[in-house]
Design an enzyme around this catalytic site. Sequence first.
Site, short mmCIF file in Angstrom:
data_model
loop_
_atom_site.label_atom_id
_atom_site.label_comp_id
_atom_site.label_asym_id
_atom_site.label_seq_id
_atom_site.Cartn_x
_atom_site.Cartn_y
_atom_site.Cartn_z
CD1 TRP A 51 32.21 39.25 33.77
CD2 TRP A 51 30.50 39.85 35.21
NE1 TRP A 51 32.17 38.13 34.63
CE2 TRP A 51 31.26 38.80 35.68
CE3 TRP A 51 29.65 40.49 35.88
CZ2 TRP A 51 30.83 38.16 36.55
CZ3 TRP A 51 29.22 39.97 37.24
CH2 TRP A 51 29.84 38.60 37.68
CD GLU A 64 37.98 40.65 35.05
OE1 GLU A 64 38.46 40.01 36.04
OE2 GLU A 64 37.26 39.89 34.15
CE1 TYR A 147 42.63 38.09 36.68
CE2 TYR A 147 41.65 39.80 37.91
CZ TYR A 147 41.42 38.67 37.17
OH TYR A 147 40.07 38.10 36.80
CG ASP A 165 42.13 34.39 38.15
OD1 ASP A 165 42.58 33.45 37.51
OD2 ASP A 165 41.18 34.45 38.38
#
Length: 371
Positions: A51, A64, A147, A165
Amino acid sequence: MPVKEGFDGARIFVVRYAAVMYMEFLRKARLGKLPALLLPWYDRCARPLPWRGERDPYRIWISETMLQQTRAETVKGYYARFLQALPDVQALAEAEEERLLKLWEGLGYYSRARNLQKAARQICRERAGQFPQACEELKALPGIGPYTAGAVASIAFEQPAPAVDGNVVRLLSRYLCDETPKDKLGETLRRELEEIYPPGRCGDFTQALMEAGATVCGPAGAPRCEDCPLKKDCLARENGRQKELPVCGKKAAHRTEARTVFLLRAGDALALRKRPGKGLLAGMWEFPNVAGNLEASQALEQAARWGCGPWGEVAVRQEKHVFTHVTWEMTGYEIHCAQAPAEFVWATQEEMKTRYSLPTAFRRFLPANEK
Ligand code: SF4
């Protein structure tokens, strides 16, 4: 109050206030250095992940969401398979839940997958399939917290939206030598980072913070300070306090439960049933199970009450599975039954592989060739 005492009190207040302001100034200055320290390092050293470099909000959102509570190495295979099966937000919105959960099988925290689909349906229904760009609008979608909203807004849309995070909290608690408990520090850092996002490189800055926290300033063992781009300015390193930080907040109590799990076989088929719609593994398939560790004779009595007898071979196995707040210590009985009572769904080996998603806690009992 005598005039002198009043004067001393005011002077102490002014000195303290000045000290607080000075500390705040130093903290801001230290935070302000982060883009210049992290971005060149990120350009050179970032891991080549599937990614990486992605700017499509759907793909970023999927990666994510998968990466929450799950290591990047584990996510790689799931990410590729998921996007091949459900390549865009419309495909996710229209997928059958069973298929979606099968794609998620083994990643755990299955509510993440269900929320992905709820949000996809909302995006298709209310926004003609277009992702919102603003953090606040992203946060209004099911399952998207600060987040994930920050990650999508900054990486896909170049917004100055931090994604803080556990990795980022660990990195910056050490860099700043901040003893605030980590459950409270995240929100403070999110506000502070917003002010230092570098225009034009917002997405890279988000990923550089995550990458440094996940690799050089990792959670297990000693951080690799010698390889860290923050080493010259890191206060925890200067004071030898790396391993004391971050400070943990109050942890929820963790309990242990005993369970007896039944692999009931009738010919080629295994008995499955659905878990309740609320609580742990809500709505997932499971092998029939009961609370407590039953002896073999008690387990056979239970199988008889379900109407499975008479039976042939019986095999026993112990397994353990750790969830966030509870550990299951399980005794498993594999029982070859003559009857296949209708209260269970009887799934063939092929169906177990392709159709029914079984959480890892139960999948542990399957022989390797049936997984
Ligand atoms: S210098 Fe060490 S403790 Fe400080 S941020 Fe880097 S890896 Fe973490």
